[in-house]
Design a protein around this motif. Structure first.
Motif, PDB file in Angstrom:
ATOM      1  N   GLN A   1       7.552  -0.770 -14.213  1.00 22.15           N
ATOM      2  CA  GLN A   1       7.776   0.609 -13.763  1.00 22.15           C
ATOM      3  C   GLN A   1       7.598   0.654 -12.254  1.00 22.15           C
ATOM      4  N   TYR A   2       8.438   1.456 -11.603  1.00 24.77           N
ATOM      5  CA  TYR A   2       8.376   1.575 -10.146  1.00 24.77           C
ATOM      6  C   TYR A   2       8.058   3.010  -9.764  1.00 24.77           C
ATOM      7  N   TYR A   3       7.245   3.151  -8.707  1.00 23.67           N
ATOM      8  CA  TYR A   3       6.884   4.485  -8.216  1.00 23.67           C
ATOM      9  C   TYR A   3       7.123   4.587  -6.711  1.00 23.67           C
ATOM     10  N   ALA A   4       7.379   5.812  -6.280  1.00 23.71           N
ATOM     11  CA  ALA A   4       7.382   6.182  -4.857  1.00 23.71           C
ATOM     12  C   ALA A   4       8.358   5.308  -4.064  1.00 23.71           C
ATOM     13  N   LEU A   5       7.891   4.766  -2.940  1.00 27.19           N
ATOM     14  CA  LEU A   5       8.761   3.965  -2.079  1.00 27.19           C
ATOM     15  C   LEU A   5       9.396   2.803  -2.837  1.00 27.19           C
TER      16      LEU A   5
ATOM     17  N   ARG B   1      10.105   2.632  -6.029  1.00 29.01           N
ATOM     18  CA  ARG B   1      11.148   3.156  -6.931  1.00 29.01           C
ATOM     19  C   ARG B   1      12.455   3.340  -6.158  1.00 29.01           C
TER      20      ARG B   1
ATOM     21  N   ILE C   1       1.390  -0.908  -7.299  1.00 24.09           N
ATOM     22  CA  ILE C   1       0.837   0.350  -6.792  1.00 24.09           C
ATOM     23  C   ILE C   1       0.802   0.332  -5.272  1.00 24.09           C
TER      24      ILE C   1
END
Lengths: 172, 79
Positions: free
Chosen positions: B6-10, B12, B73
């Protein structure tokens, strides 16, 4: 659950009722608001996103830790996710206790730890059309800085894990 | 070995996706990050990140097993 997320405006009246108990002599809260200026850039809005499965566990650990460290009655932290405008409340922390000293201390501890440890990210949109993920995109060029939140109790940054960063923070 | 990422924020935005299922020979999160940084051109170096496996913080050298869910993260900015 002592830490939770909401996509709707934080309902402070409802949240503070969760802290009330006849053994508490009062409560202390912190509200983080979206500020119009960060690091010299005019901010127009923010987007918050979180890795919620881990964030609620880490947030609960922080509040549980606060309950162990300080003789308080109840504590709760609520964080917004999604798109926020200037002046919107991004985070709320409330602590009730028999006496005020430990409530102030625990409230400060919780917001500091949340900012430092919980997997939440903030994208700023600027008046000049640019945007950027705070602490991610300019971190190679500049030290991390305390950012867009002010409290009505104190007009100074609250990230005291890294006091060297205070020098880079813009006063409002 | 099949992993769920899963990818988040920048990250993603840089990966162009929120999640994916990946067949990989990477044995640890460190090796996985090296592989994915090469593929997506992540600008954050590994020492700026933390990593979670199955929704708990993990060491970069933890052995990965098929079916593990991995999340990198980036520097956090809550509050």
């Amino acid at each position: 659950m002592q830490f939770r997320f909401t996509e709707s405006p934080i309902d402070v009246g409802s949240a503070r009722r969760e802290l009330q108990t006849l053994s508490a002599g009062g409560y202390v809260s912190f509200e983080g608001w979206v500020r119009d200026l960060n690091d010299g850039q005019e901010v127009t809005r923010l987007e918050y996103e979180a890795f919620q499965e881990l964030a609620v566990k880490e947030g609960d650990r922080i509040v549980t830790d606060a309950m162990r460290r300080f003789p308080i009655k109840h504590a709760l932290c609520i964080h917004r996710v999604g798109s926020l405008g200037l002046g919107d409340m991004a985070v709320w922390v409330g602590v009730s206790s028999a006496h005020r000293g430990e409530a102030f201390d625990a409230c400060r501890f919780i917001i500091d730890e949340v900012k430092h440890r919980v997997p939440i990210w903030k994208k700023e949109h600027y008046r000049n059309g640019d945007s950027g993920w705070v602490n991610c995109e300019r971190c190679a060029a500049a030290p991390q800085h305390s950012h867009a939140l002010h409290t009505h109790h104190e007009h100074q940054p609250h990230d005291h894990h890294t006091p060297e960063h205070l020098a880079t923070t813009n006063p409002k | 070995m099949q992993l769920k990422i899963q990818y988040y924020a920048l990250m993603r935005e840089q990966a162009g996706r929120s999640d994916e299922t990946l067949d990989t020979a990477a044995a640890t999160p460190a090796q996985l990050y090296q592989e994915l940084a090469g593929r997506y051109g992540f600008t954050l170096s590994r020492d700026q990140l933390k990593v979670a496996v199955n929704s708990e913080f993990s060491d970069w050298s933890r052995p990965l097993a098929t079916g593990d869910a991995v999340v990198f993260i980036p520097p956090v900015a809550g509050g």
